[in-house]
Write an enzyme that holds these catalytic residues in place. Sequence first.
Site, PDB file in Angstrom:
ATOM      1  N   GLN A  56       0.828  -1.209   0.000  1.00 42.83           N
ATOM      2  CA  GLN A  56       0.000   0.000   0.000  1.00 42.83           C
ATOM      3  C   GLN A  56       0.866   1.265   0.000  1.00 42.83           C
ATOM      4  OE1 GLN A  56      -0.563  -2.682   1.917  1.00 42.83           O
ATOM      5  NE2 GLN A  56      -2.699  -2.868   2.510  1.00 42.83           N
ATOM      6  N   ASP A  82      -6.275   1.386  12.575  1.00 40.24           N
ATOM      7  CA  ASP A  82      -7.561   0.755  12.264  1.00 40.24           C
ATOM      8  C   ASP A  82      -8.430   0.601  13.501  1.00 40.24           C
ATOM      9  OD1 ASP A  82      -5.737  -0.149   9.945  1.00 40.24           O
ATOM     10  OD2 ASP A  82      -7.779  -0.638   9.303  1.00 40.24           O
TER      11      ASP A  82
HETATM   12  O1  MRU Z   1      -5.304  -3.320   4.893  1.00 36.21           O
HETATM   13  P1  MRU Z   1      -5.571  -1.865   4.662  1.00 36.21           P
HETATM   14  O2  MRU Z   1      -4.946  -1.326   3.425  1.00 36.21           O
HETATM   15  O3  MRU Z   1      -7.047  -1.542   4.754  1.00 36.21           O
HETATM   16  O4  MRU Z   1      -4.858  -1.160   5.891  1.00 36.21           O
HETATM   17  C1  MRU Z   1      -4.957   0.232   6.036  1.00 36.21           C
HETATM   18  C2  MRU Z   1      -4.152   0.738   7.169  1.00 36.21           C
HETATM   19  O5  MRU Z   1      -3.488   0.017   7.848  1.00 36.21           O
HETATM   20  C3  MRU Z   1      -4.268   2.198   7.464  1.00 36.21           C
HETATM   21  O6  MRU Z   1      -3.093   2.674   8.060  1.00 36.21           O
HETATM   22  C4  MRU Z   1      -5.438   2.417   8.434  1.00 36.21           C
HETATM   23  O7  MRU Z   1      -6.613   1.876   7.919  1.00 36.21           O
HETATM   24  C5  MRU Z   1      -5.645   3.834   8.735  1.00 36.21           C
HETATM   25  S1  MRU Z   1      -6.395   4.624   7.346  1.00 36.21           S
HETATM   26  C6  MRU Z   1      -6.636   6.235   7.624  1.00 36.21           C
END
Ligand code: MRU
Length: 362
Positions: A201, A242
């Site tokens: 990501q 999260d």
């Molecule tokens: O697995 P993902 O891509 O949904 O994980 C996203 C993250 O870990 C972000 O850092 C988190 O959701 C915070 S988003 C503002």
Amino acid sequence: MKIHGRAWRTIWPDEKGVAFGVIDQTRLPHAFTTLSIRTSGEAAEAIRSMIVRGAPLIGATAAYGLALAMREDPSDTHLAAAYAHLFETRPTAVNLRWALDDMRAVLAPLQPGERFDAAWQRAAAICDEDVAVCHAIGEAGLPLIRKVFETRKDQVNILTHCNAGWLACVDWGTALAPIYMAHDAGIPVHVWVDETRPRNQGASLTAYELGAHGIPHTVIPDNTGGHLMQHGQVDMCIVGTDRTTATGDVCNKIGTYLKALAAHANQVPFYVALPHTTIDWTIEDGVKEIPIEERSAREVTHMTGRLPDGSLATIDIMAPGSRAMNYAFDVTPAHLVTALVTDRGVCPATREGLRGLFPERS
Ligand code: MRU
């Protein structure tokens, strides 16, 4: 935020009551494409397959998904079934539960015939509120960056992990919002972007959105941050979360904990940016109580990228027969967090700190 000069949000109502639109994040950075989501089942699949991802955007998508469910069948039975179907898509980001609970609280007291219109309006309001909340996080975090700039006077080097930018939210982002605002205010920022294996990501999404906004950045392998911190090349870390416990433990993309340990060992400030929707007031011990998503081992054993002819390809990178494991998140204990940057301001990562900003939770 702008892509090719046009302002975008990550989610929008498409045709009233028929669909909502999203950016297909599985195809970034190689292709910018949008998708129309027409059923609550498609909304659930978009969350599960990570066409949309990031805690706030998962919540917003679930809200629109529940609204579409009310068009399909506004009965109590279908409301409960659609809630359950959307809820089981991803277990860690608490915004999913928050958004579904919020929608259900609006819809349950209404007559079935009134539900769809109310649901569509509430989903749109959840998105608008998320934009305002992320903007407030940016304003709360900007002084932290400005303070470093005033002591350094050349460039502020910020390390971030995963993607907690506008692609993870509806607009602005959480961890990246103060960075956008610092850049727009003329503060020279440079971002170290952890690639964030296994799904990358950082390399795919954070680098894409920083580049689109003109913010200088460098993508680094996930295991580089400690070395940079030892050599004074990181002024601060800012990450998203999260799920945050009532005591300030934070759960974020796998590998965040290791960065917090390295930051602590090198006296580098480690900030976590979050909207109030990410706080789970029902739990205290993040390590014991937060459910950690385990995703397919295939995300570890395979990588997708662009070939010289421009086409996308997925390749196997593992020794044949080896096993792989794929925990998607980890928990950083509160004592490793310098401060929490919320839409209500900055506070220590403690029960008292959070209750100080959110007295209604006391
Ligand atoms: O697995 P993902 O891509 O949904 O994980 C996203 C993250 O870990 C972000 O850092 C988190 O959701 C915070 S988003 C503002």
